[in-house]
Structure formats: C-alpha cells, structure tokens
Design an enzyme around this catalytic site. Structure first.
Site, mmCIF file in Angstrom:
data_model
loop_
_atom_site.group_PDB
_atom_site.id
_atom_site.type_symbol
_atom_site.label_atom_id
_atom_site.label_comp_id
_atom_site.label_asym_id
_atom_site.label_seq_id
_atom_site.Cartn_x
_atom_site.Cartn_y
_atom_site.Cartn_z
ATOM 1 N N ARG A 66 0.804 -1.224 0.000
ATOM 2 C CA ARG A 66 0.000 0.000 0.000
ATOM 3 C C ARG A 66 0.836 1.272 0.000
ATOM 4 O O ARG A 66 0.320 2.341 -0.304
ATOM 5 C CB ARG A 66 -1.022 -0.040 1.141
ATOM 6 C CG ARG A 66 -2.021 -1.188 0.907
ATOM 7 C CD ARG A 66 -3.134 -1.254 1.891
ATOM 8 N NE ARG A 66 -2.670 -1.553 3.234
ATOM 9 C CZ ARG A 66 -3.459 -1.539 4.298
ATOM 10 N NH1 ARG A 66 -4.733 -1.232 4.189
ATOM 11 N NH2 ARG A 66 -2.971 -1.823 5.478
ATOM 12 N N GLU A 103 3.006 -7.327 13.477
ATOM 13 C CA GLU A 103 2.121 -7.676 14.583
ATOM 14 C C GLU A 103 1.499 -9.056 14.433
ATOM 15 O O GLU A 103 0.990 -9.609 15.386
ATOM 16 C CB GLU A 103 1.047 -6.605 14.808
ATOM 17 C CG GLU A 103 0.051 -6.441 13.689
ATOM 18 C CD GLU A 103 0.475 -5.467 12.606
ATOM 19 O OE1 GLU A 103 -0.414 -4.951 11.913
ATOM 20 O OE2 GLU A 103 1.677 -5.230 12.417
#
Length: 177
Positions: A66, A103
């Site tokens: 992105r 994460e």
C-alpha cells in the site's frame, strides 16, 4: 487542511479479524474512490515535506504494497525517483534483504541493488505504522544503500503499538488511531 484530513478519516474503515483473528485491519481503499481525498493525502504529505526539509528529496521509497499507492504520486510532485521495497521474491535482479517482525508474523523485504545511491536523501512512505517492523526493515535497506533517511510518512499510526518510537528518523502521520 484539517477539513481535508477529516474527509479522509471519514472514508477509512476497520475490518475486524483480518487477516487473522484479533487484527483490526485499517482499510484505506475507500479513499481511492474519492479523487479529492487522494489529492488531500498527497498534497498534505508534499506540503509537509517541503515545509520541513530544506534538503532536496532524491528518492521516495514505498513499502509493499500500500506504500506503492501514494509513493509514486509524492515522488512525482517532488521531482524525485520512486523505489519500491517488495516482499521477498518479487523483484528481479540483484537485491538486498531485511527481515522484520510484524504484529502478526515475520516477513522479509527486498530492494534492488543500486536503486538508492550513496548520499541520496530519502523519504519512506507506507499507509500504516503499527509495531514499526516493516518501516524499520525499509530503513535498514536505505541505510545499507548508504542513503540518508529524512523522514517516514504514514497515512495511519496505531498509537498504542508505539512503532514510531523505534524508527531511526522522524515520522509524520495524517491520522492517529
């Protein structure tokens, strides 16, 4: 400009449990359905860079995937080159690598050897910073290439995860979540 950022914020959406249970995915793609919102993001980043840095930006690095959406637009406005940092196995030719924790797992980035020249002034762009793992890895690639990181730019910062504290250069974020 705050009205423009409010417009952008209103278009962001959270997708629960994606890509795995417990992750609150920050979806930026609705922003791209609104050309004025895209313009607001790019203009805000460019104005920030020009107001903050006296050095010419030579390279804008965009992170897979992105960061590729805003990076080339920012680079074009700044008269800089764009360099993609891709997930391993996606770039042809000779590449340098950096491994990082995110994460929800481990991954590896690559960048083409010679894409950044020694002494180039570099801005690193991604859509979001969480733990900072991918941004740190991109920074390692810039450093291995002997580039100078001026700043990291993010559309969204997940403040509670503290990723910006681990970065090797200042950061700028449009939306804190």
């Amino acid at each position: 400009m705050s009205q423009d950022i409010e417009r952008v914020k209103s278009l962001l959406r959270i997708i629960p449990d994606f890509p795995k249970k417990g992750i609150q995915f920050q979806d930026i793609f609705p922003v791209f359905q609104d050309p004025l919102a895209v313009e607001a993001v790019v203009t805000n980043f460019v104005q920030h860079i020009l107001a903050t840095h006296s050095e010419k930006v030579d390279v804008v690095v965009g992170l897979d995937a992105r960061g590729f959406l805003f990076g080339p637009l920012i680079a074009l406005r700044l008269g800089a080159s764009f360099v993609p940092v891709r997930k391993v196995g996606k770039l042809p030719g000779n590449n340098i690598k950096a491994t990082y924790e995110k994460e929800y797992g481990t991954d590896e980035f690559e960048m083409s050897v010679g894409a950044i020249k020694p002494g180039n002034n570099v801005i690193i762009v991604d859509d979001l910073i969480a733990t900072g793992g991918s941004a740190i890895a991109a920074g390692e690639l810039v450093t291995k290439s002997e580039g100078k990181i001026l700043e990291y730019l993010f559309m969204i910062e997940l403040v509670e995860l503290g990723g910006v504290k681990a970065l090797s250069a200042p950061s700028y974020t449009l939306v804190k979540a």
